[in-house]
Design an enzyme around this catalytic site. Sequence first.
Site, PDB file in Angstrom:
ATOM      1  N   GLY A  13      27.285   1.568  23.804  1.00  0.00           N
ATOM      2  CA  GLY A  13      28.368   2.172  23.022  1.00  0.00           C
ATOM      3  C   GLY A  13      27.987   2.435  21.576  1.00  0.00           C
ATOM      4  O   GLY A  13      28.713   3.123  20.857  1.00  0.00           O
ATOM      5  N   MET A  16      22.336   5.327  18.041  1.00  0.00           N
ATOM      6  CA  MET A  16      21.009   5.073  17.463  1.00  0.00           C
ATOM      7  C   MET A  16      20.471   6.364  16.840  1.00  0.00           C
ATOM      8  O   MET A  16      20.305   7.367  17.539  1.00  0.00           O
ATOM      9  CB  MET A  16      20.056   4.603  18.570  1.00  0.00           C
ATOM     10  CG  MET A  16      18.628   4.411  18.083  1.00  0.00           C
ATOM     11  SD  MET A  16      17.548   3.768  19.378  1.00  0.00           S
ATOM     12  CE  MET A  16      17.402   5.215  20.421  1.00  0.00           C
ATOM     13  N   PRO A  17      20.176   6.364  15.541  1.00  0.00           N
ATOM     14  CA  PRO A  17      19.605   7.570  14.921  1.00  0.00           C
ATOM     15  C   PRO A  17      18.282   7.942  15.601  1.00  0.00           C
ATOM     16  O   PRO A  17      17.467   7.065  15.906  1.00  0.00           O
ATOM     17  CB  PRO A  17      19.366   7.158  13.468  1.00  0.00           C
ATOM     18  CG  PRO A  17      20.224   5.947  13.248  1.00  0.00           C
ATOM     19  CD  PRO A  17      20.324   5.265  14.576  1.00  0.00           C
ATOM     20  N   LEU A  19      15.710   9.518  14.492  1.00  0.00           N
ATOM     21  CA  LEU A  19      14.482   9.394  13.702  1.00  0.00           C
ATOM     22  C   LEU A  19      14.535   8.080  12.940  1.00  0.00           C
ATOM     23  O   LEU A  19      15.538   7.775  12.278  1.00  0.00           O
ATOM     24  CB  LEU A  19      14.346  10.557  12.713  1.00  0.00           C
ATOM     25  CG  LEU A  19      13.016  10.556  11.972  1.00  0.00           C
ATOM     26  CD1 LEU A  19      11.882  10.993  12.889  1.00  0.00           C
ATOM     27  CD2 LEU A  19      13.068  11.474  10.763  1.00  0.00           C
ATOM     28  N   GLY A  20      13.471   7.305  13.060  1.00  0.00           N
ATOM     29  CA  GLY A  20      13.403   6.033  12.347  1.00  0.00           C
ATOM     30  C   GLY A  20      12.059   5.888  11.666  1.00  0.00           C
ATOM     31  O   GLY A  20      11.162   6.724  11.834  1.00  0.00           O
ATOM     32  N   LEU A  21      11.931   4.801  10.910  1.00  0.00           N
ATOM     33  CA  LEU A  21      10.661   4.520  10.251  1.00  0.00           C
ATOM     34  C   LEU A  21       9.954   3.388  10.981  1.00  0.00           C
ATOM     35  O   LEU A  21      10.508   2.290  11.113  1.00  0.00           O
ATOM     36  CB  LEU A  21      10.917   4.105   8.789  1.00  0.00           C
ATOM     37  CG  LEU A  21       9.663   3.695   8.014  1.00  0.00           C
ATOM     38  CD1 LEU A  21       8.744   4.893   7.783  1.00  0.00           C
ATOM     39  CD2 LEU A  21      10.030   3.041   6.683  1.00  0.00           C
ATOM     40  N   GLY A  22       8.740   3.652  11.469  1.00  0.00           N
ATOM     41  CA  GLY A  22       7.927   2.596  12.070  1.00  0.00           C
ATOM     42  C   GLY A  22       7.275   1.780  10.967  1.00  0.00           C
ATOM     43  O   GLY A  22       6.926   2.318   9.915  1.00  0.00           O
ATOM     44  N   ASP A  48      12.353   0.390  12.233  1.00  0.00           N
ATOM     45  CA  ASP A  48      11.813  -0.296  13.407  1.00  0.00           C
ATOM     46  C   ASP A  48      10.771  -1.322  12.985  1.00  0.00           C
ATOM     47  O   ASP A  48       9.773  -0.974  12.347  1.00  0.00           O
ATOM     48  CB  ASP A  48      11.160   0.734  14.342  1.00  0.00           C
ATOM     49  CG  ASP A  48      10.499   0.064  15.528  1.00  0.00           C
ATOM     50  OD1 ASP A  48      11.243  -0.333  16.444  1.00  0.00           O
ATOM     51  OD2 ASP A  48       9.273  -0.095  15.533  1.00  0.00           O
ATOM     52  N   HIS A 115       9.176  -7.151  23.490  1.00  0.00           N
ATOM     53  CA  HIS A 115       8.091  -6.313  22.952  1.00  0.00           C
ATOM     54  C   HIS A 115       7.122  -5.831  24.027  1.00  0.00           C
ATOM     55  O   HIS A 115       6.598  -4.708  23.964  1.00  0.00           O
ATOM     56  CB  HIS A 115       7.331  -7.132  21.901  1.00  0.00           C
ATOM     57  CG  HIS A 115       6.596  -6.320  20.902  1.00  0.00           C
ATOM     58  ND1 HIS A 115       6.487  -6.650  19.588  1.00  0.00           N
ATOM     59  CD2 HIS A 115       5.929  -5.145  21.021  1.00  0.00           C
ATOM     60  CE1 HIS A 115       5.780  -5.738  18.948  1.00  0.00           C
ATOM     61  NE2 HIS A 115       5.431  -4.810  19.804  1.00  0.00           N
TER      62      HIS A 115
END
Length: 311
Positions: A13, A16-17, A19-22, A48, A115
Amino acid sequence: MADKVPSIRLNSGYDMPMLGLGTYNSFRPNEVGEAVKAAIQMGYRQIDTAWIYQTEPEIGVAIKELIKERKIKREELFIVTKIWGHCHEPDQVEPACRRSLEALDMDYIDLYLIHFPVAFVDKERTKATMTDYLDTWRAMEKLVDKGLVRSIGVSNFNAQQLERILNMDGLKYKPANNQVEITPYLAQDDLLQFSLKNDISTTGYGPFGAPGQVYIPKDAPKFLEHPTIVDIGKKYGKSSAQVILRWGIQRGYALVPKSTNPSRLAQNMDIFDFELSEDDMKAMLALDKGYRVNHEQFLPWKDHPFYPFEK
Ligand code: A2P
């Protein structure tokens, strides 16, 4: 800029965007914190990390500073972190989650991932164990019920392993996400289609082939210089990096490219004002070779029953 980043509605529900930053890298002190601050101020909302990256504390401090300066609110961010294989035993799961929360200095994690499907005796991965990720999953579900995490998922799982979770007795929460390597040479189309069909979102890590990473073979392909990708980019006035990211967005998965450089962080964000044609999408998919960049570090466990990758 932030409102230009589309989101994926997770099966939990939450949104989650895409595009994220690794944040996995051999960072110098403060480097990741500075990158996180720059990224958030230019509109990144997903960050992330993972316990094993050792970047949680610096990310926590950087976000706290931005919150204090009223540049962002915690609830506007989507924080992803991951439990490492030495904590897969069910009674280790909540303590591991609490350690990540403490390191991040946060009350909850947006998305908490297993992971890697194989469990290890220690963080150095000196030996694998037979702890079943289904038992770990049951303990992960309890974290949702306790309010420590909002959504749970996995990383580096294959379709059979996702299916095993989906079919487990008494499943309470389906995995909301599977984070896997996706690059032009590893399109992962079967896994992506399987996941879309089962309402499991996908995130692609290492979209550029993780150039510069210590564990990446010296002769690894350089996607950012690939002539097909560079040529596609020229048609739209975009870089090869932007084409790779846009290809992912149009295929329906989230991406977590890494950068510590403000102009490249901005460039990687600037992918929502153009659309690749169907022919260019197909030309990108045609590059797929099933070639994995990120696996040498896991090869010692290739004979383990839970090893997720093709051998
Ligand atoms: P830098 O931090 O100097 O920008 P991946 O996400 O596949 O692991 O790749 C990360 C690597 O790609 C980092 O070394 C990063 O270097 C580099 N990188 C990130 N964005 C770009 C871009 N837009 N153009 C070129 N290189 C990039």
